[in-house]
Design a protein around this motif. Structure first.
Motif, short mmCIF file in Angstrom:
data_model
loop_
_atom_site.label_atom_id
_atom_site.label_comp_id
_atom_site.label_asym_id
_atom_site.label_seq_id
_atom_site.Cartn_x
_atom_site.Cartn_y
_atom_site.Cartn_z
N GLU A 139 0.80 -1.22 0.00
CA GLU A 139 0.00 0.00 0.00
C GLU A 139 0.83 1.27 0.00
O GLU A 139 0.29 2.34 -0.21
N SER A 140 2.13 1.17 0.27
CA SER A 140 2.95 2.38 0.29
C SER A 140 4.35 2.05 -0.21
O SER A 140 4.77 0.89 -0.21
N THR A 141 5.06 3.10 -0.63
CA THR A 141 6.45 2.96 -1.06
C THR A 141 7.15 4.28 -0.86
O THR A 141 6.52 5.31 -0.61
N ARG A 142 8.46 4.26 -0.99
CA ARG A 142 9.25 5.48 -0.87
C ARG A 142 8.98 6.39 -2.07
O ARG A 142 8.77 5.93 -3.19
N TRP B 271 9.07 5.59 -6.13
CA TRP B 271 7.85 5.75 -6.94
C TRP B 271 8.10 6.69 -8.12
O TRP B 271 7.67 6.41 -9.24
N THR C 181 7.03 8.20 2.57
CA THR C 181 6.15 7.21 1.95
C THR C 181 5.01 7.91 1.21
O THR C 181 4.53 8.96 1.62
N VAL C 182 4.60 7.29 0.12
CA VAL C 182 3.43 7.75 -0.63
C VAL C 182 2.42 6.62 -0.67
O VAL C 182 2.77 5.45 -0.77
N VAL C 183 1.16 7.00 -0.57
CA VAL C 183 0.05 6.05 -0.64
C VAL C 183 -0.94 6.57 -1.67
O VAL C 183 -0.91 7.75 -2.02
N ASP D 7 -2.35 10.51 -2.32
CA ASP D 7 -1.41 11.59 -2.01
C ASP D 7 -1.21 12.50 -3.21
O ASP D 7 -1.36 12.08 -4.35
N VAL E 41 0.37 2.56 -6.36
CA VAL E 41 1.74 2.53 -5.89
C VAL E 41 2.44 1.33 -6.51
O VAL E 41 1.94 0.22 -6.44
#
Length: 124
Positions: free
Chosen positions: A2-5, A9, A43-45, A48, A66
């Motif tokens: 659900e999230s990554t740096r 990204w 982190t980005v979800v 955002d 993501v």
């Protein structure tokens, strides 16, 4: 997942050429996530807003999906919605030109040039 740096990204969706370029953009203050300065590990979800300054323009992107691995351009384009405002139209300014080697202007040409210049000066 659900999230990554954010640096990963940006690289995965092909907004930067390399991941170190994305990290350098973050460290240089060119990336903001939800109107806050972003470090490379931010982190980005989905949902955002990412602002990225590239080549003199600021791109405004909404994260839709993501991903962590770099994918093809058509797949990468589905991972974000580009909300970048269109740049204002540029106004063309006329420039008085003479042929090279034409010599000094004649009296008639000088009057035309002077009239042209007075029209171009801003009015105060």
């Amino acid at each position: 997942m659900e999230s990554t740096r954010v640096d990963r990204w940006l690289w995965a969706v092909r907004l930067t050429k390399t991941r170190p370029d994305a990290a350098a953009a973050c460290r240089g203050g060119h990336v903001r996530v939800n109107d806050k300065p972003a470090k490379p590990a931010t982190t980005v979800v989905p949902g955002d807003e990412v602002r990225l300054r590239v080549g003199g323009t600021t791109k405004v992107l909404d994260v839709v999906r993501v991903i962590q691995k770099r994918v093809g351009a058509p797949d990468a384009a589905t991972c974000y919605v580009d909300r970048t405002p269109k740049p204002p139209p540029e106004t063309a300014i006329q420039v008085a030109r003479r042929d090279r080697g034409a010599g000094r202007p004649t009296k008639r040409e000088r009057r035309v040039l002077d009239a042209f210049r007075t029209r171009q000066e801003p009015q105060e």
